[in-house]
Design a protein around this motif. Structure first.
Motif, short mmCIF file in Angstrom:
data_model
loop_
_atom_site.label_atom_id
_atom_site.label_comp_id
_atom_site.label_asym_id
_atom_site.label_seq_id
_atom_site.Cartn_x
_atom_site.Cartn_y
_atom_site.Cartn_z
N LYS A 108 -3.76 9.06 5.89
CA LYS A 108 -4.42 7.80 5.28
C LYS A 108 -3.41 7.14 4.26
N TYR A 109 -4.39 6.01 4.21
CA TYR A 109 -3.09 5.50 2.78
C TYR A 109 -3.23 5.99 1.04
N LYS B 268 1.02 -1.23 0.01
CA LYS B 268 0.08 0.49 -0.16
C LYS B 268 1.09 1.36 0.02
N ARG B 269 0.37 2.38 -0.79
CA ARG B 269 0.92 3.90 -0.95
C ARG B 269 1.21 4.76 0.33
N ASP B 270 2.06 4.42 1.28
CA ASP B 270 2.20 4.96 2.52
C ASP B 270 1.90 6.55 2.24
N GLU B 271 0.92 7.59 2.72
CA GLU B 271 0.59 9.03 2.95
C GLU B 271 0.33 8.95 4.06
N MET B 272 0.94 8.01 5.15
CA MET B 272 0.79 8.60 6.61
C MET B 272 1.38 10.01 7.09
N GLU B 273 2.35 9.79 6.40
CA GLU B 273 2.58 11.47 6.27
C GLU B 273 1.97 12.47 6.07
N LYS C 127 8.64 5.66 -2.17
CA LYS C 127 9.98 6.55 -1.47
C LYS C 127 11.40 5.29 -1.11
N GLU D 288 10.04 2.39 0.78
CA GLU D 288 8.51 1.60 0.42
C GLU D 288 9.61 1.07 -0.82
N LYS E 59 11.38 -2.09 0.37
CA LYS E 59 9.98 -3.51 1.06
C LYS E 59 9.51 -3.65 0.15
#
Length: 785
Positions: free
Chosen positions: A80-81, A70-75, A223, A226, A229
C-alpha cells in the motif's frame, strides 16, 4: 354543499399537531446545533474532511504546492501507499504518529490523509494558546438519525504540546460518548527527545504516541524516482545533491535552513568539535569521511581531545538530528550528503581553522598511511593556489605510495607554478624549482608512460623556462624549446585531441621562430609554418579556443612584417589571413584586448606599407586600425594601445588628438616605470608640436610629470632634451608645473596656488597632483628628521 363540522375540526387538529411537531423538532435541532457549535468553538479547527483546507494545517505560501505525490510503498509487504496505511489505521480508531526528519512532508501527508476520510469524521485541531477544561467541555450531541461521529485530534509538531496535559483529559472526555483517535507528527532528533520528556506524553494513551512502535509510522525519504516525479509535478529543479536529502521540502523550498538551525542549536560540545574536524577534512578535499580520518582530524584541531567513545557518541547525536549518518557497510559518514557539506561550508567559521591545523592533519594522516587523503589535500591546496602546502601533501603521499603517478604529476605542476611566481625577481630560484618539477614529471611517466597530462605539463614548463632564458642565452633557450617539442609530441601521440598541447606547441614554435629573426629568415619561416599547423590542429579540436586563434593571427602578422619590403604581395596575403584569425578570436571573446590591439597594429603596418603609392587605401586601412584600437582601449587602457592610437591619429593628420594620445601613452609608461618607452612616446609628441594648435600645454605638462618621476625614482639616465625643451617653453606651463619643474632642478617646491586643470589634460593633472603631494610629503618628513 353540506359542510361537515367534524371534518373541519379534524383538519384543524391535524394542522396543529403537524405545526407543533415541526416547531418542537426545529427547537430541538436548534439546541443540537448550538451545543455542537459550542463544542466546535473550543478548538481552532473542527471540520468535516470535505471542508478541511490546507490553510487549516498551516500549509500556505511557499510551503504548499497543489501537486502532491503519494509515498510509494508498493515494494513493502503491505503493498500500500504510506497514506493508505495511515488512513486505514484512523478508520479503525487507532492512533498514529508520523515520525520523520525536517521537511519530510509530515504535515502535508497528514492533510492529504484526513481530507479523504469519510464524511462522519470530524477533524479537531487545538488552539495554539489557551486550554480546554475537560470538565467544562460541552460534549457534541448525536441524534438517532445521524451516524455516530468519529473524531481525529491532530497534534502537529508534538513537542509544542508536551506541557499541555489537559489534552489527555479532553481525549478521555470525548471518548466517553464518541470514538476518537489521535494523529500526531514529530521530527526525529532533539524535538522527539524533548517531547518524550514532556508530561503529556507520559500520560496513559498519550504516552503511547511517542513510544509505541505500533503507533509510530516512519515516513521514509523519497526515492530518486519519486524526487524526479515531484520535481516535474511542482515545476522545481531537483539538484543532484537533493537525492541525499530525500525530502519534499528541499525541492519545494529549495533551502537547507531547518538542518542549519538544528546544527546551530546543538548544545553538545563534542558534536560541534566533530563537525569542525569534518570541515577540516572537507576543506582538504576529503569528502569521504572514514572513522580513521576523523580520529586523525580531531586532534589536528588542537581542541579538546576526544576518545573513540566520545566520537561515537557525537556521531550518534548528529545522526539523531539527521545532519549525518554512519554507513556501517562503507564505514563512512553518509546520509545528509549535501546537508552535511552545506553545514560544513558555512559552520563553523573559517577562522576557526588555521594553516597549522592542516600541517597537523598531514602528519596524522601520514602516521596512518592514508596516501589518498594526503593526495586529496594536495589537490585542494592546488585549487586555492597554496602551492607550498600542496607540494608538502604530495611529498607525504608518495612517501607512502611511491607509484602514485598522479601525485608525482601534480607535484611537478605545483613546483612549476612556484617557479613562475618568482620570475623575474629571482631567476636562480625559479630555475631550480623548474628543474625539480621536471624530475617529478619524469618520475610520473616512468610509472605510467601513457600519462599524457604529465608529458603535456612537462612540455609546457620546458617552454616557459626556455622563454625565460631569452635573450640572454639563445642556445640554451633553443635546446629547452626542442625538449619541449618532444614532450608535446609524446602527449598528442597518446591523446590526439589534447588541444592544449597542440596550442602550446604552436605557441612555443612561434616564440622560437621570432627568436631566430632576422639572423635566419628561412628557418624562422619554417618554424612559423610548423606553428600554423599546430594552431590549426588545436582549433579543429576546440573551435572556441580563442588563445589559439589569437596567437595564430599574431604569428601570421609577424611573418607578414618579416617578408616586407621584399615581397609586398605575400606580406599582404599573410596580413589578410592574420585579420581572419583575430576576427575569430574576438568573436569568441569580445574583451580580448590584445587581439584587438594586434589586429589594429597589423592594419596600421599594412596601411603604412601602401603609402605613398595609394593614399586612399592607406587612409581606409588606418581608419579600420583606429576602430580596432578603440575596441582594445574599451577593455584595457594599455600604454601601447594609447601610443598606437596616437600614431594612427597622426597618420590621419589629426595632430592635436594624436599628440594628446601620445602624451597619455608616455604618462602611462612613466607610471609603470617604463622610462625608455615614456621618452619615446613623448619625443614623438614633441616632434609634432609645430603643427599643433592646442596640444602644447598638454605635452609640456607631461614632460614635467616625466621629469618629476625620474627624480623621484632617482633615474641615472635622462633624455638629453627633456629639461632644455621644458625651460624653453616655461611660459606655457601652469603654476603647479612650474613649481614641480623648480623642484626637479634641485630647489624647494615652494608655496603658492596652482592653476586649475585644463579639461583636455585631466589625466595628466591627476598624476601631477599625486606627484606634487608625494614631494610635499617627502620634504615634510625630511624637515622632521
Amino acid at each position: 354543499m353540506t359542510i361537515d363540522p367534524y371534518s373541519i375540526v379534524e383538519g384543524m387538529v391535524t394542522q396543529f399537531i403537524v405545526t407543533s411537531i415541526f416547531l418542537i423538532l426545529s427547537f430541538l435541532v436548534g439546541i443540537l446545533y448550538l451545543k455542537n457549535k459550542n463544542f466546535k468553538s473550543q478548538f481552532r479547527v473542527a471540520k468535516s474532511p470535505s471542508k478541511i483546507d490546507h490553510e487549516d494545517f498551516d500549509l500556505s505560501g511557499g510551503l504548499y504546492n497543489d501537486y502532491y505525490l503519494k509515498r510509494d510503498e508498493m515494494e513493502s509487504k503491505s503493498g500500500k501507499y504510506f497514506e493508505d496505511k495511515i488512513s486505514e489505521k484512523l478508520k479503525n480508531e487507532k492512533d498514529v504518529t508520523i515520525l520523520a526528519k525536517p521537511d519530510a512532508g509530515k504535515t502535508r501527508c497528514a492533510y492529504e490523509v484526513v481530507k479523504e476520510l469519510p464524511r462522519h469524521f470530524v477533524i479537531l485541531i487545538p488552539r495554539y494558546d489557551g486550554s480546554i477544561s475537560a470538565g467544562d467541555l460541552k460534549q457534541p450531541v448525536r441524534t438517532w438519525y445521524m451516524k455516530k461521529k468519529h473524531y481525529v485530534l491532530f497534534l502537529d509538531d508534538a513537542q509544542q504540546y508536551a506541557e499541555k496535559t489537559w489534552i489527555a483529559d479532553v481525549i478521555d472526555r470525548i471518548q466517553e460518548k464518541n470514538p476518537i483517535c489521535v494523529l500526531t507528527t514529530i521530527r526525529t532528533g532533539n524535538e522527539l527527545i524533548k517531547a518524550k520528556s514532556g508530561p503529556l506524553f507520559k500520560l496513559g494513551r498519550c504516552g503511547r504516541l511517542l513510544n509505541d512502535n505500533d503507533v509510530i509510522e516512519d515516513l521514509q525519504d523519497l526515492k530518486p524516482n519519486e524526487m524526479k516525479k515531484l520535481g516535474e509535478g511542482t515545476g522545481n529543479e531537483v539538484l543532484p545533491e537533493y537525492e541525499s536529502v530525500g525530502t519534499p521540502g528541499i525541492i519545494i523550498t529549495q533551502n537547507w535552513k531547518p538542518f542549519i538551525d538544528r546544527y546551530l542549536n546543538l548544545d553538545n560540545v563534542e558534536a560541534k568539535l566533530l563537525m569542525k574536524a569534518v570541515k577540516l577534512l572537507a576543506l582538504g578535499g576529503n569528502f569521504i569521511v572514514t572513522r580513521e580520518r576523523l580520529m586523525a582530524a580531531v586532534p589536528a584541531m588542537e581542541g579538546p581531545q576526544l576518545t573513540k567513545t566520545q566520537i561515537q557518541t557525537a556521531e550518534s547525536i548528529l545522526k539523531d538530528e539527521d545532519i549525518i549518518g554512519w554507513d556501517m557497510d562503507e564505514r563512512t559518514l553518509r546520509s545528509g550528503g549535501k546537508i552535511l557539506w552545506n553545514i560544513v561550508e558555512d559552520y563553523p567559521p573559517d577562522e576557526d581553522i588555521q594553516q597549522h591545523h592542516f600541517h597537523n592533519l598531514m602528519d596524522n594522516l601520514y602516521n596512518i598511511n592514508d596516501h589518498e587523503a594526503l593526495y586529496n589535500l594536495g589537490v585542494a591546496f592546488h585549487y586555492i593556489d597554496n602551492r607550498e602546502m600542496a607540494c608538502e601533501a604530495y611529498e607525504k603521499a608518495v612517501a607512502i605510495k611511491d607509484d602514485k603517478h598522479d601525485a608525482w604529476n601534480n607535484w611537478g605542476n605545483d613546483l612549476a607554478a612556484l617557479a613562475k611566481s618568482v620570475y623575474p625577481e629571482n631567476k636562480q630560484e625559479g630555475r631550480e624549482l623548474f628543474e625539480k618539477a621536471f624530475v617529478k614529471y619524469e618520475k610520473a611517466v616512468a610509472i605510467k608512460d601513457d600519462l599524457h597530462g604529465a608529458w603535456y605539463n612537462w612540455g609546457t614548463d620546458l617552454g616557459e623556462l626556455a622563454k625565460s632564458v631569452y635573450p640572454e642565452n639563445k642556445q640554451e633557450g633553443r635546446e629547452l624549446f626542442e625538449k619541449a617539442f618532444v614532450k608535446y609530441e609524446k602527449a598528442v601521440a597518446i591523446k590526439d585531441d589534447l588541444h592544449g598541447a597542440w596550442y602550446n606547441w604552436g605557441t612555443d614554435l612561434g616564440e622560437l621562430a621570432k627568436s631566430v629573426y632576422p639572423e635566419n629568415k628561412q628557418e624562422g619561416r619554417e618554424l612559423f609554418e610548423k606553428a600554423f599547423v599546430k594552431y590549426e590542429k588545436a582549433v579543429a579540436i576546440k573551435d572556441d579556443l580563442h588563445g589559439a586563434w589569437y596567437n595564430w593571427g599574431t604569428d601570421l602578422g609577424e611573418l607578414a612584417k618579416s617578408v616586407y619590403p621584399e615581397n609586398k604581395q605575400e606580406g599582404r596575403e599573410l596580413f589578410e589571413k592574420a585579420f581572419v584569425k583575430f576576427e575569430k578570436a574576438v568573436a569568441i571573446k569580445d574583451d580580448l584586448h590584445d587581439a584587438w590591439y594586434n589586429w589594429g597594429n597589423d592594419l596600421a603596418e599594412l596601411a603604412k606599407s601602401v603609402y605613398p603609392e595609394n593614399k586612399q587605401e592607406g587612409r581606409e586601412l588606418f581608419e579600420k586600425a583606429d576602430e580596432k584600437v578603440k575596441q582594445a582601449l574599451k577593455y584595457f587602457d594599455l600604454p601601447q594601445c594609447r601610443g598606437l592610437h596616437g600614431r594612427i591619429l597622426l597618420a590621419l593628420e589629426k595632430i592635436d588628438e594624436g599628440i594628446e594620445e601620445k602624451t597619455h601613452a608616455a604618462l602611462l609608461c612613466a607610471i609603470g616605470n617604463n622610462v625608455q618607452m615614456a621618452v619615446y612616446e613623448l619625443s614623438t609628441a614633441w616632434s609634432h608640436l609645430e603643427d599643433a594648435a592646442s596640444a602644447r600645454p598638454i605635452v609640456l605638462k607631461c614632460g614635467v610629470a616625466l621629469a618629476v618621476h625620474l627624480r623621484l625614482f632617482k633615474a641615472e639616465q635622462w633624455p638629453d632634451d627633456l629639461l632644455p625643451v621644458l625651460e624653453e617653453n616655461i611660459s606655457s606651463l601652469d603654476g603647479r608645473s612650474k613649481q614641480l619643474l623648480n623642484w626637479v632642478k634641485g630647489n624647494d617646491i615652494g608655496e603658492g596656488q596652482t592653476a586649475p586643470a585644463d579639461e583636455n589634460d585631466a589625466h595628466i593633472d591627476v598624476l601631477l597632483a599625486f606627484l606634487f603631494s608625494t614631494i610635499e610629503k617627502m620634504e615634510h618628513e625630511t624637515s622632521e628628521v
